[in-house]
Design a protein around this motif. Sequence first.
Motif, PDB file in Angstrom:
ATOM      1  N   LEU A  84       0.813  -1.220   0.000  1.00  0.00           N
ATOM      2  CA  LEU A  84       0.000   0.000   0.000  1.00  0.00           C
ATOM      3  C   LEU A  84       0.842   1.264   0.000  1.00  0.00           C
ATOM      4  CD1 LEU A  84      -2.768   1.381   0.153  1.00  0.00           C
ATOM      5  CD2 LEU A  84      -2.687   1.103   2.643  1.00  0.00           C
ATOM      6  N   ARG A  85       2.019   1.216   0.594  1.00  0.00           N
ATOM      7  CA  ARG A  85       2.853   2.428   0.631  1.00  0.00           C
ATOM      8  C   ARG A  85       3.127   2.936  -0.781  1.00  0.00           C
ATOM      9  NH1 ARG A  85       8.063   3.777  -0.110  1.00  0.00           N
ATOM     10  NH2 ARG A  85       8.845   5.597   1.019  1.00  0.00           N
ATOM     11  N   GLU A  86       3.576   2.041  -1.654  1.00  0.00           N
ATOM     12  CA  GLU A  86       3.892   2.437  -3.027  1.00  0.00           C
ATOM     13  C   GLU A  86       2.639   2.850  -3.779  1.00  0.00           C
ATOM     14  OE1 GLU A  86       6.582   3.552  -5.734  1.00  0.00           O
ATOM     15  OE2 GLU A  86       7.114   2.596  -3.836  1.00  0.00           O
ATOM     16  N   LEU A  87       1.527   2.132  -3.558  1.00  0.00           N
ATOM     17  CA  LEU A  87       0.275   2.502  -4.203  1.00  0.00           C
ATOM     18  C   LEU A  87      -0.144   3.912  -3.808  1.00  0.00           C
ATOM     19  CD1 LEU A  87      -2.958   0.443  -4.625  1.00  0.00           C
ATOM     20  CD2 LEU A  87      -3.068   2.694  -3.598  1.00  0.00           C
ATOM     21  N   LEU A  89       1.614   6.491  -2.863  1.00  0.00           N
ATOM     22  CA  LEU A  89       2.432   7.501  -3.541  1.00  0.00           C
ATOM     23  C   LEU A  89       2.057   7.607  -5.014  1.00  0.00           C
ATOM     24  CD1 LEU A  89       5.879   6.628  -1.921  1.00  0.00           C
ATOM     25  CD2 LEU A  89       4.429   8.607  -1.409  1.00  0.00           C
ATOM     26  N   ASP A  90       1.789   6.470  -5.645  1.00  0.00           N
ATOM     27  CA  ASP A  90       1.441   6.491  -7.063  1.00  0.00           C
ATOM     28  C   ASP A  90       0.095   7.168  -7.297  1.00  0.00           C
ATOM     29  OD1 ASP A  90       2.278   5.245  -9.808  1.00  0.00           O
ATOM     30  OD2 ASP A  90       0.154   4.779  -9.610  1.00  0.00           O
ATOM     31  N   THR A  91      -0.882   6.930  -6.425  1.00  0.00           N
ATOM     32  CA  THR A  91      -2.179   7.589  -6.613  1.00  0.00           C
ATOM     33  C   THR A  91      -2.060   9.096  -6.448  1.00  0.00           C
ATOM     34  OG1 THR A  91      -2.773   7.168  -4.292  1.00  0.00           O
ATOM     35  CG2 THR A  91      -3.558   5.585  -5.946  1.00  0.00           C
ATOM     36  N   LEU A  92      -1.195   9.543  -5.555  1.00  0.00           N
ATOM     37  CA  LEU A  92      -0.989  10.993  -5.409  1.00  0.00           C
ATOM     38  C   LEU A  92      -0.406  11.589  -6.687  1.00  0.00           C
ATOM     39  CD1 LEU A  92       0.348  11.333  -1.755  1.00  0.00           C
ATOM     40  CD2 LEU A  92      -1.904  11.998  -2.636  1.00  0.00           C
TER      41      LEU A  92
END
Length: 321
Positions: A84-87, A89-92
């Motif tokens: 979820l951490r990487e997700l 950042l990607d959604t932002l």
Amino acid sequence: MQVRFWGTRGSLPVAPSASTVADKIADALLHAQGKSFPDKQAALDFAHNELEFAVGQGYGGATSCVEIDVGKGAFVICDMGSGLRELGLDTLRRLSDGHRPKEWHFFLSHLHWDHIMGFPFFVPAFVEGAKVIIHAGHSDAETALRRQQEEISFPVPFHWLKADIEFRTLEPGKEYQIGELTVGLTRQEHSHDSYGYRFTDQKGRSAVYSTDAEYKIDKMDEEDDMAHFMSGADLVIADTMYSLADSVSMKEDWGHSSNIVAVDLCHQAKAKRLALFHHEPTYSDADISRMYAETMRYEELVREGEPLEVLCSYDGFCVEL
């Protein structure tokens, strides 16, 4: 509809050791047999196109986190594992075009730590004006998420989060509308219960997320309800943590299923694709590749109707439906 995998391991995150990385490099060099590459892109093309996946790439080590994306509207996410951490950042980054609301909908399979451990590192939860809606079949989801951010466990308490956070308890058998997606859920056999979800878009394309569920090969006649839930799905993401031998012997009643049972269920449901998921954390990339090959071979041997396409999920994998 796009389905993106941000974390595909079960139980706990894993990272390759120094010796594992060295072993991959040695195998790649042996396969290259003295080839030289004019630039990095050529070397990457070699790794992607000429090496076995387990050598040139890998399945990753983040725990369960899958995104269901229709390209607009709120973000829809299954589980909050370490991926979820990487997700987040990607959604932002994707919000920067101004065409999507600052809204995230989570659908939790269950509350075990490997499925919620990413939330304290979910950056959008720290953003003023963001809206986070957490859907679960469990009425105690809020208790679980608040508890993991108590001072004894984590330095940032839940009440410091700046997003507007809402919890909604869902009921099996009912359907819910989230933007362009219709969502249904069903209870699954697992410690403290688990829930599988079915997401259907406005064009009728559907993805089923079914992890941390134990389906037994000697009791498949009891799984008609689950086959009905998966019926005709374009993609079934299934818990295939164990081999059949493990699932019926030393790991029976541990709450997980095998690749063999997943194929049987998908055949019964006449699903189109199966994605192997929730990989055993002790398995190497080579072990997972071996199970993948065995699953495809089994599917061919028992197939009676249309072929079932078997996929093997990995961190960063994306499926277009």
